[in-house]
Design an enzyme around this catalytic site. Structure first.
Site, PDB file in Angstrom:
ATOM      1  N   THR A 124       1.658  14.010   5.032  1.00  0.00           N
ATOM      2  CA  THR A 124       0.782  12.992   4.589  1.00  0.00           C
ATOM      3  C   THR A 124      -0.172  12.961   5.727  1.00  0.00           C
ATOM      4  O   THR A 124       0.049  13.011   6.917  1.00  0.00           O
ATOM      5  CB  THR A 124       1.583  11.797   4.405  1.00  0.00           C
ATOM      6  OG1 THR A 124       0.743  10.903   4.133  1.00  0.00           O
ATOM      7  CG2 THR A 124       2.454  11.461   5.640  1.00  0.00           C
ATOM      8  N   ASP A 125      -1.427  12.575   5.137  1.00  0.00           N
ATOM      9  CA  ASP A 125      -2.506  12.118   5.984  1.00  0.00           C
ATOM     10  C   ASP A 125      -2.142  10.912   6.816  1.00  0.00           C
ATOM     11  O   ASP A 125      -2.854  10.626   7.837  1.00  0.00           O
ATOM     12  CB  ASP A 125      -3.793  11.818   5.324  1.00  0.00           C
ATOM     13  CG  ASP A 125      -3.790  10.811   4.395  1.00  0.00           C
ATOM     14  OD1 ASP A 125      -2.543  10.341   4.044  1.00  0.00           O
ATOM     15  OD2 ASP A 125      -4.993  10.411   3.562  1.00  0.00           O
ATOM     16  N   GLU A 126      -1.143  10.221   6.337  1.00  0.00           N
ATOM     17  CA  GLU A 126      -0.875   8.843   7.095  1.00  0.00           C
ATOM     18  C   GLU A 126      -0.277   9.023   8.651  1.00  0.00           C
ATOM     19  O   GLU A 126      -0.265   8.082   9.667  1.00  0.00           O
ATOM     20  CB  GLU A 126       0.127   8.065   6.435  1.00  0.00           C
ATOM     21  CG  GLU A 126      -0.333   7.982   4.958  1.00  0.00           C
ATOM     22  CD  GLU A 126       0.707   6.584   4.247  1.00  0.00           C
ATOM     23  OE1 GLU A 126       1.090   5.801   4.729  1.00  0.00           O
ATOM     24  OE2 GLU A 126       0.540   6.638   2.896  1.00  0.00           O
ATOM     25  N   TYR A 138       7.331   4.894   8.085  1.00  0.00           N
ATOM     26  CA  TYR A 138       7.454   6.033   7.190  1.00  0.00           C
ATOM     27  C   TYR A 138       6.434   6.910   7.823  1.00  0.00           C
ATOM     28  O   TYR A 138       6.950   8.205   7.902  1.00  0.00           O
ATOM     29  CB  TYR A 138       6.707   5.688   5.651  1.00  0.00           C
ATOM     30  CG  TYR A 138       6.139   6.821   4.964  1.00  0.00           C
ATOM     31  CD1 TYR A 138       6.953   7.706   4.479  1.00  0.00           C
ATOM     32  CD2 TYR A 138       4.603   6.880   4.675  1.00  0.00           C
ATOM     33  CE1 TYR A 138       6.423   8.791   3.727  1.00  0.00           C
ATOM     34  CE2 TYR A 138       4.047   7.787   4.129  1.00  0.00           C
ATOM     35  CZ  TYR A 138       5.126   8.874   3.644  1.00  0.00           C
ATOM     36  OH  TYR A 138       4.367   9.731   3.096  1.00  0.00           O
ATOM     37  N   LYS A 144       7.152  10.976   8.934  1.00  0.00           N
ATOM     38  CA  LYS A 144       6.702  11.904   8.555  1.00  0.00           C
ATOM     39  C   LYS A 144       6.025  12.779   9.733  1.00  0.00           C
ATOM     40  O   LYS A 144       6.018  14.035   9.830  1.00  0.00           O
ATOM     41  CB  LYS A 144       5.677  11.857   7.601  1.00  0.00           C
ATOM     42  CG  LYS A 144       6.157  11.133   6.264  1.00  0.00           C
ATOM     43  CD  LYS A 144       7.011  12.139   5.330  1.00  0.00           C
ATOM     44  CE  LYS A 144       6.381  13.250   4.798  1.00  0.00           C
ATOM     45  NZ  LYS A 144       6.922  14.117   3.970  1.00  0.00           N
TER      46      LYS A 144
HETATM   47  P1  NAD Z   1       9.041  10.043  -4.548  1.00  0.00           P
HETATM   48  O1  NAD Z   1       9.601   8.844  -3.664  1.00  0.00           O
HETATM   49  O2  NAD Z   1       8.326  10.107  -5.879  1.00  0.00           O
HETATM   50  O3  NAD Z   1      10.011  11.253  -4.450  1.00  0.00           O
HETATM   51  C1  NAD Z   1      10.738  11.703  -3.394  1.00  0.00           C
HETATM   52  C2  NAD Z   1      12.172  12.383  -4.155  1.00  0.00           C
HETATM   53  O4  NAD Z   1      12.859  12.784  -3.228  1.00  0.00           O
HETATM   54  C3  NAD Z   1      13.041  11.612  -4.967  1.00  0.00           C
HETATM   55  O5  NAD Z   1      13.320  12.546  -6.141  1.00  0.00           O
HETATM   56  C4  NAD Z   1      14.297  11.543  -4.283  1.00  0.00           C
HETATM   57  O6  NAD Z   1      15.369  11.511  -5.058  1.00  0.00           O
HETATM   58  C5  NAD Z   1      14.206  12.529  -3.236  1.00  0.00           C
HETATM   59  N1  NAD Z   1      14.936  12.413  -2.095  1.00  0.00           N
HETATM   60  C6  NAD Z   1      14.954  11.296  -1.174  1.00  0.00           C
HETATM   61  N2  NAD Z   1      15.588  11.374  -0.329  1.00  0.00           N
HETATM   62  C7  NAD Z   1      16.293  12.579  -0.347  1.00  0.00           C
HETATM   63  C8  NAD Z   1      17.458  13.155   0.132  1.00  0.00           C
HETATM   64  N3  NAD Z   1      18.049  12.540   1.233  1.00  0.00           N
HETATM   65  N4  NAD Z   1      17.871  14.438  -0.257  1.00  0.00           N
HETATM   66  C9  NAD Z   1      17.150  15.225  -1.301  1.00  0.00           C
HETATM   67  N5  NAD Z   1      16.304  14.360  -1.918  1.00  0.00           N
HETATM   68  C10 NAD Z   1      15.959  13.074  -1.740  1.00  0.00           C
HETATM   69  O7  NAD Z   1       7.829  10.736  -3.516  1.00  0.00           O
HETATM   70  P2  NAD Z   1       6.398  11.588  -3.918  1.00  0.00           P
HETATM   71  O8  NAD Z   1       5.422  10.551  -3.864  1.00  0.00           O
HETATM   72  O9  NAD Z   1       6.771  12.423  -4.850  1.00  0.00           O
HETATM   73  O10 NAD Z   1       6.401  12.317  -2.427  1.00  0.00           O
HETATM   74  C11 NAD Z   1       6.889  13.715  -2.208  1.00  0.00           C
HETATM   75  C12 NAD Z   1       6.301  14.101  -0.912  1.00  0.00           C
HETATM   76  O11 NAD Z   1       4.953  14.158  -0.747  1.00  0.00           O
HETATM   77  C13 NAD Z   1       6.955  13.263   0.422  1.00  0.00           C
HETATM   78  O12 NAD Z   1       7.350  14.139   1.391  1.00  0.00           O
HETATM   79  C14 NAD Z   1       5.831  12.475   0.683  1.00  0.00           C
HETATM   80  O13 NAD Z   1       5.762  12.118   2.212  1.00  0.00           O
HETATM   81  C15 NAD Z   1       4.741  13.320   0.444  1.00  0.00           C
HETATM   82  N6  NAD Z   1       3.480  12.713   0.231  1.00  0.00           N
HETATM   83  C16 NAD Z   1       3.270  11.833  -0.689  1.00  0.00           C
HETATM   84  C17 NAD Z   1       1.781  11.331  -1.132  1.00  0.00           C
HETATM   85  C18 NAD Z   1       1.776  10.180  -2.191  1.00  0.00           C
HETATM   86  O14 NAD Z   1       0.485   9.817  -2.330  1.00  0.00           O
HETATM   87  N7  NAD Z   1       2.707  10.048  -3.001  1.00  0.00           N
HETATM   88  C19 NAD Z   1       0.805  11.599  -0.392  1.00  0.00           C
HETATM   89  C20 NAD Z   1       1.039  12.816   0.614  1.00  0.00           C
HETATM   90  C21 NAD Z   1       2.236  13.348   0.859  1.00  0.00           C
HETATM   91  P1  TYD Z   2       0.601   2.648  -1.552  1.00  0.00           P
HETATM   92  O1  TYD Z   2       0.559   3.050  -3.079  1.00  0.00           O
HETATM   93  O2  TYD Z   2       1.907   1.945  -1.101  1.00  0.00           O
HETATM   94  O3  TYD Z   2       0.228   3.802  -0.722  1.00  0.00           O
HETATM   95  P2  TYD Z   2       0.016   3.948   0.605  1.00  0.00           P
HETATM   96  O4  TYD Z   2       0.647   2.683   1.591  1.00  0.00           O
HETATM   97  O5  TYD Z   2       0.954   5.237   1.215  1.00  0.00           O
HETATM   98  O6  TYD Z   2      -1.359   4.203   0.884  1.00  0.00           O
HETATM   99  O7  TYD Z   2      -0.489   1.724  -1.361  1.00  0.00           O
HETATM  100  C1  TYD Z   2      -1.810   2.013  -1.666  1.00  0.00           C
HETATM  101  C2  TYD Z   2      -2.424   0.651  -1.159  1.00  0.00           C
HETATM  102  O8  TYD Z   2      -2.611  -0.223  -1.978  1.00  0.00           O
HETATM  103  C3  TYD Z   2      -2.421   0.367   0.222  1.00  0.00           C
HETATM  104  O9  TYD Z   2      -3.412  -0.056   1.215  1.00  0.00           O
HETATM  105  C4  TYD Z   2      -1.630  -0.991  -0.076  1.00  0.00           C
HETATM  106  C5  TYD Z   2      -1.980  -1.369  -1.179  1.00  0.00           C
HETATM  107  N1  TYD Z   2      -1.189  -2.054  -2.025  1.00  0.00           N
HETATM  108  C6  TYD Z   2      -1.479  -3.320  -2.740  1.00  0.00           C
HETATM  109  O10 TYD Z   2      -2.532  -3.956  -2.239  1.00  0.00           O
HETATM  110  N2  TYD Z   2      -0.697  -4.125  -3.340  1.00  0.00           N
HETATM  111  C7  TYD Z   2       0.700  -3.641  -4.051  1.00  0.00           C
HETATM  112  O11 TYD Z   2       1.261  -4.154  -4.523  1.00  0.00           O
HETATM  113  C8  TYD Z   2       1.044  -2.182  -3.312  1.00  0.00           C
HETATM  114  C9  TYD Z   2       2.196  -1.591  -3.672  1.00  0.00           C
HETATM  115  C10 TYD Z   2      -0.234  -1.635  -2.586  1.00  0.00           C
END
Ligand code: NAD
Ligand code: TYD
Length: 339
Positions: A125-127, A153, A157
């Protein structure tokens, strides 16, 4: 090729499974997922009987189960999506983030070393770059920036990324890492900003915006992310990090207003609530490296992606209403009840 896709019952992992089965019909995919609160087998329903797909329930941190799976299957490529992924939950309870995101990655890499893989791809992640100031729109995240995480988090990562680079250098594990900006699209769990706001707006409930709502995120449609990872798997250089995202920066308030406007709901639903602890101000990706080396750029404009996403949530009410009627209700009360 045989792929292990961990976390494939979650948001991005499931979209990646669909993408790969479509784009690479000869390849096989095994999805390994613990089915935590964020994993949902209903999401994978349409591929459960696909001849090139197999689902295995299990924890990435369970060394015995992971090694058994590698011994049985003989993977060519591992793509590690499995993670605890929600910043707010990590602030409440960091422990499980360290276990899954760091130790789980270690177990997968140990198994990859033991049994041999052509590629281990860590979905990052970019975070991990921390945040950028709001008053410097000229600054962007590049791959050579130091990692400096703000939340448990992002720290977990960042640790996984460092471990992956160490396994590459020390053991020669063929690692690539991608660091993507905020995704949105079908099947995102309704605790994240966009689906949460869509669900609340549809129910005429308050839309809880943290702090001032000025925080900026760089939104990427999930299919663009899947295409970028595929590009890195095919043409990326081992030992390299690739940022994914770019050109879709919006403040949270802007995003929420767009959703309200699309749904024909009033802005009076917006409610400013207490800020997130350690809340990152701005994320913005410079995609020059992945563009130059892989030829990837985002294709879906936010205006189109958000329309498609809202339509998806309108068409799939059963999927998310099932989720928000269960254990998630308690989570919502805990996180937003006294905010
Ligand atoms: P999500 O929370 O929707 O899904 C995570 C999945 O991992 C779920 O199906 C969960 O059951 C599974 N999981 C959790 N713990 C586990 C374990 N111990 N063993 C096996 N499976 C497990 O997450 P997402 O949004 O789909 O993100 C997927 C990946 O992409 C993550 O690594 C996250 O850090 C990364 N990512 C997400 C975003 C975003 O915007 N959502 C952006 C950049 C990177
Ligand atoms: P989120 O979807 O949790 O992603 P991330 O924190 O990984 O960027 O949140 C996106 C942005 O929205 C973040 O600045 C937090 C804000 N946010 C709210 O303002 N209200 C909410 O209820 C949630 C879930 C997020």
């Amino acid at each position: 090729m045989k792929y292990l896709v961990t976390g494939g019952a979650g948001f991005i992992g499931a979209n990646f499974v669909f993408y790969m089965l479509q784009e690479h019909p000869d390849d096989e995919i095994v999805c390994y997922d613990a089915l935590t609160y964020a994993g949902n087998l209903e999401t994978l329903e349409s591929v459960m009987d696909h001849p090139k797909f197999r689902f295995v329930k299990g924890d990435v941190a369970d060394r015995e189960a992971v090694f058994r799976l590698f011994a049985e299957e003989g993977f060519d490529v591992v793509v590690n999506f499995a993670a605890e992924s929600h910043v707010d939950r990590s602030i409440e309870d960091p422990g499980v983030f360290l276990k899954t995101n760091i130790l789980g990655t270690q177990v997968l890499m140990d198994a990859s070393r033991e049994y041999g893989v052509a590629r281990f791809h860590q979905v990052g992640t970019d975070e991990v770059y921390g945040d950028l100031p709001l008053d410097r729109p000229d600054l962007f995240f590049t791959e050579d920036m130091p990692v400096t995480a703000s939340s448990p988090y992002s720290a977990s990562k960042a640790s996984a990324d460092l471990l992956a680079m160490a396994y590459h250098r020390t053991y020669g594990l063929p690692v690539t890492i991608s660091r993507c900006s905020n995704n949105y699209g079908p099947y995102q769990f309704p605790e994240k900003l966009i689906p949460l706001m869509i669900a609340n707006a549809l129910a005429d409930k308050d839309l809880p915006v943290y702090g001032t709502g000025e925080n900026v995120r760089d939104w990427l449609y999930v299919e663009d992310h899947c295409r970028a990872i595929d590009g890195i798997l095919q043409n990326g250089r081992v030992g390299e990090i690739y940022n994914i995202g770019g050109h879709n920066e919006k403040s949270n308030l802007e995003v929420v207003k767009i959703i309200l406007q699309q749904l024909g709901k009033p802005e009076s639903l917006i409610t400013f609530v207490g800020d997130r602890k350690g809340h990152d101000l701005r994320y913005a990706i410079d995609p020059a490296k992945i563009h130059g080396e892989i030829g990837w750029l985002p294709e879906t404009k936010f205006e189109n992606g958000i329309k498609a996403t809202i339509q998806w949530y309108l068409d799939h009410e059963d999927w998310w209403k099932n989720i928000i009627s269960g254990e998630y209700q308690q989570y919502y009360e805990k996180m937003y009840g006294n905010r």
